[in-house]
Scaffold this active site. Sequence first.
Site, short mmCIF file in Angstrom:
data_model
loop_
_atom_site.label_atom_id
_atom_site.label_comp_id
_atom_site.label_asym_id
_atom_site.label_seq_id
_atom_site.Cartn_x
_atom_site.Cartn_y
_atom_site.Cartn_z
N HIS A 123 0.82 -1.22 0.00
CA HIS A 123 0.00 0.00 0.00
C HIS A 123 0.85 1.27 0.00
O HIS A 123 0.73 2.09 -0.93
CB HIS A 123 -0.99 -0.05 1.16
CG HIS A 123 -1.70 1.23 1.42
ND1 HIS A 123 -2.54 1.82 0.50
CD2 HIS A 123 -1.67 2.08 2.48
CE1 HIS A 123 -3.00 2.95 0.99
NE2 HIS A 123 -2.48 3.14 2.19
N HIS A 178 3.35 7.21 5.28
CA HIS A 178 2.11 7.86 5.74
C HIS A 178 1.29 7.08 6.76
O HIS A 178 0.56 7.66 7.54
CB HIS A 178 1.24 8.27 4.54
CG HIS A 178 0.43 7.15 3.97
ND1 HIS A 178 0.93 6.29 3.03
CD2 HIS A 178 -0.85 6.76 4.22
CE1 HIS A 178 -0.02 5.40 2.72
NE2 HIS A 178 -1.09 5.67 3.41
N GLU A 237 0.05 5.90 12.28
CA GLU A 237 -1.31 5.48 12.55
C GLU A 237 -1.43 3.98 12.77
O GLU A 237 -2.19 3.52 13.62
CB GLU A 237 -2.22 5.91 11.40
CG GLU A 237 -3.63 6.18 11.89
CD GLU A 237 -4.62 6.42 10.77
OE1 GLU A 237 -4.19 6.73 9.66
OE2 GLU A 237 -5.82 6.28 11.03
N ASP A 238 -0.71 3.20 12.00
CA ASP A 238 -0.94 1.75 12.02
C ASP A 238 0.16 0.91 12.66
O ASP A 238 0.04 -0.32 12.70
CB ASP A 238 -1.16 1.25 10.58
CG ASP A 238 -2.49 1.75 10.02
OD1 ASP A 238 -3.35 2.12 10.83
OD2 ASP A 238 -2.64 1.80 8.80
N ASP A 256 -3.48 8.31 -1.24
CA ASP A 256 -3.86 7.24 -0.31
C ASP A 256 -5.29 6.79 -0.60
O ASP A 256 -5.59 5.60 -0.71
CB ASP A 256 -3.75 7.80 1.12
CG ASP A 256 -4.15 6.80 2.18
OD1 ASP A 256 -3.82 5.61 2.04
OD2 ASP A 256 -4.81 7.22 3.17
N ASP A 305 -20.71 15.85 -25.57
CA ASP A 305 -19.33 16.14 -25.20
C ASP A 305 -18.63 14.91 -24.61
O ASP A 305 -17.62 15.02 -23.94
CB ASP A 305 -19.24 17.33 -24.24
CG ASP A 305 -19.82 17.01 -22.87
OD1 ASP A 305 -20.57 16.02 -22.75
OD2 ASP A 305 -19.51 17.75 -21.91
MN MN Z 1 -2.95 4.62 3.79
#
Ligand code: MN
Length: 726
Positions: free
Chosen positions: A48, A72, A76-77, A139, A259
């Site tokens: 990821h 990133h 958080e993880d 993300d 269009d």
């Molecule tokens: Mn992520």
Amino acid sequence: MIRFEDLEEKVQRYHPEADLELLRKAYVFSAREHKGQIRLSGEPYLSHPLKVAHILAEMKLDVACVSVGLLHDVVEDTLTSLDTIREYFGEDIAHLVDGVTKISQIQFASRQEKQAENFRKLLLAMVDDIRVILVKLADRLHNLNTLQYLPAEKRKMIAQETLDIYVPIAHRLGMAKLRGELEDLAFQYLNPGAFQNISAQVEKRRANSHEFSQEVMKAMQERFREQNIEAEMKSRIKGIYSTYKKMKRQEISIDQVYDFNAIRVLVNSVRDCYTVLGIVNNMWKPIPRRIKDFIASPLSNRYQSLHTTVIGHDGHPFELQIRTHEMNQVAEKGIAAHWKYKEGKLEEDKDDKRFQWLRQLLEWQHEVKDPHQFLSNLKIDLYPEEVYPLTPKGEVITLPRGSTTVDFAYAIHTEVGNKSVGARVNGRIVPLKYRVSNGDIIEIVTSSEAHPRRDWLNDVKSSRARSAIRRWINVKQKEEAIEMGRKLLETNARSYKLNLKSYKDKLESMLPDFNVSQMEDLFARIGFGKISPRQVLKKLEPSKVEEQEGEESGTSRVTQMVNKVLRRSDTAIQVNGYDDLLVYRAQCCNPIRGEEIIGYITTGRGISVHSVDCPSVEKLLLNPEWKVQVKWTEDGKKGIYPIRLLISTEDRTGILADVTSAVSQIDTNIVNVNAQTVDDRYGVIDMTVEISDIHHLEDIMDCLKAIEGVREVERATTRAKERRRG
Ligand code: MN
């Protein structure tokens, strides 16, 4: 899974000088921290961040930004702290990772359009570096690509949030390609049936359309060359979601989405625009009424262009937009006009300017040869006038920057504001004065006993809170003034031997004489001290009032005169906002010029002014809404204030003479003096002197304290007397 080497190569291609050391370090760190974690797709978690970094590299962003793509999710993880990131990668990278972590933690729940708009603003307001948003968009793009592994419920939520929040942001940043990708992916999960239907139709045309566009452009280019026209051309095929929206809105089939396939022709002059229009309308058959001249009549947002729809040789229509490079710039800026506003026009313009600037930066970033450090050191504050806290339910509240929890409470509901006693911000109890920050989750603590306080007015920023507090105070004050006025009038009537009840009708008929229309207003005016009860009664029954006053002795006339004088406002004191109220110095502390003072509204008697040290102030503080700011007028005359001093002395012969002569020596008038012996050894001199201001008083006290045998000098206040007694 993408290999790191591919990423490295990609970055090096558009940015040969890039700090690949940083990139590699970020990769190794991320691989180590996410080790053993598996995505729901079954792939290692690392796939990821690698993909997100890859998307950012595709956008040709700087190496810091691509590295943050790799890092990133670490904070958080995993168990890694932001401090560790800072230690390894420095302040800049840590700041970006922190930004991504923070905005990822905010949950968007509402389905209301207004809320979506506020939420977008909250996200943008929370970041001070646009790269945070770019990482978040990348993300989100990858998360949508792997959404099928999530439970259905979550899939829908993320897809909806993408349409409501991230698509408009990408749009505003002028990232058309990313926007289209996000839209189509989200649509796939929100409405699978429609998605499959439309995408089948779109796909059927897509391959043809691309080939077709290339042919058309080639053919046009040849004709332009013959006419000596320099033209730049771009083609695009409408996205699935965007096609679906148009079909649904106009209730048409895909063949009527003219269009669907569009070609833009950019030329150097207005004349060339019309020449090109002539050429293309000659090459293919134009659809009647589809030729639009926005050059002769521009749209309100200054959009200028020539539009025509022609039928290609395969029978499929396509749209041509013909304009100068200059007109194209205006059109691109006009992107902002699609963003929905509910605020005033001025705000809209300001907002537009900010985004224009951001879009320009992102464009430049592609043009410069060395994007290194281009986006760093670039701080954004898109909404410097506002702040966006949240309710515990996730509703975003828009407030002026600098607002307190009181503003927040009033934004929820006037009653919540009126009953608020405190607040919990992000789970922590804070005082009501706390200034809210973007993303704060605020819960207001209320009590049925509570009511607004006048001093809140010093801190609130929103006009809603301000006027609600003012309204409450005015209503409350008026209520109390009415009550007080009624009592005052009744008591006074009794003293003149009048029965107010029997004058009810007459009193009512006289209301216009006092410039009021209701009895309550008359009482209020009496209560506020604007009219005296005597004035009213004299008008009501002049003979009785005068007769009664005539019967009273001469001394009581003097008392009346004195009262009249006393009732005159003290011009030495200035009150903000209450020009018509009576001001007088409280007798308990008798404040003198230069002292720190504080005013209280006393119903029926105007504003009493106390020294801040006065013991009664403590009691009055129980009703802080009655407090008013007062100050000594700067150019006012120096008054003469009689001040009573209590001087404790040793019982020594001649001490009274020493004291009085010392006071006279500094040009001070003694009004009254009285000496007492407390026991064999101590005495108290009770002396009233006339002083002009606080400095004068200090001089006297200093000089008294210097006398041999004087133990203490005190200004007589209620408290001083009590202490002496006790
Ligand atoms: Mn992520």
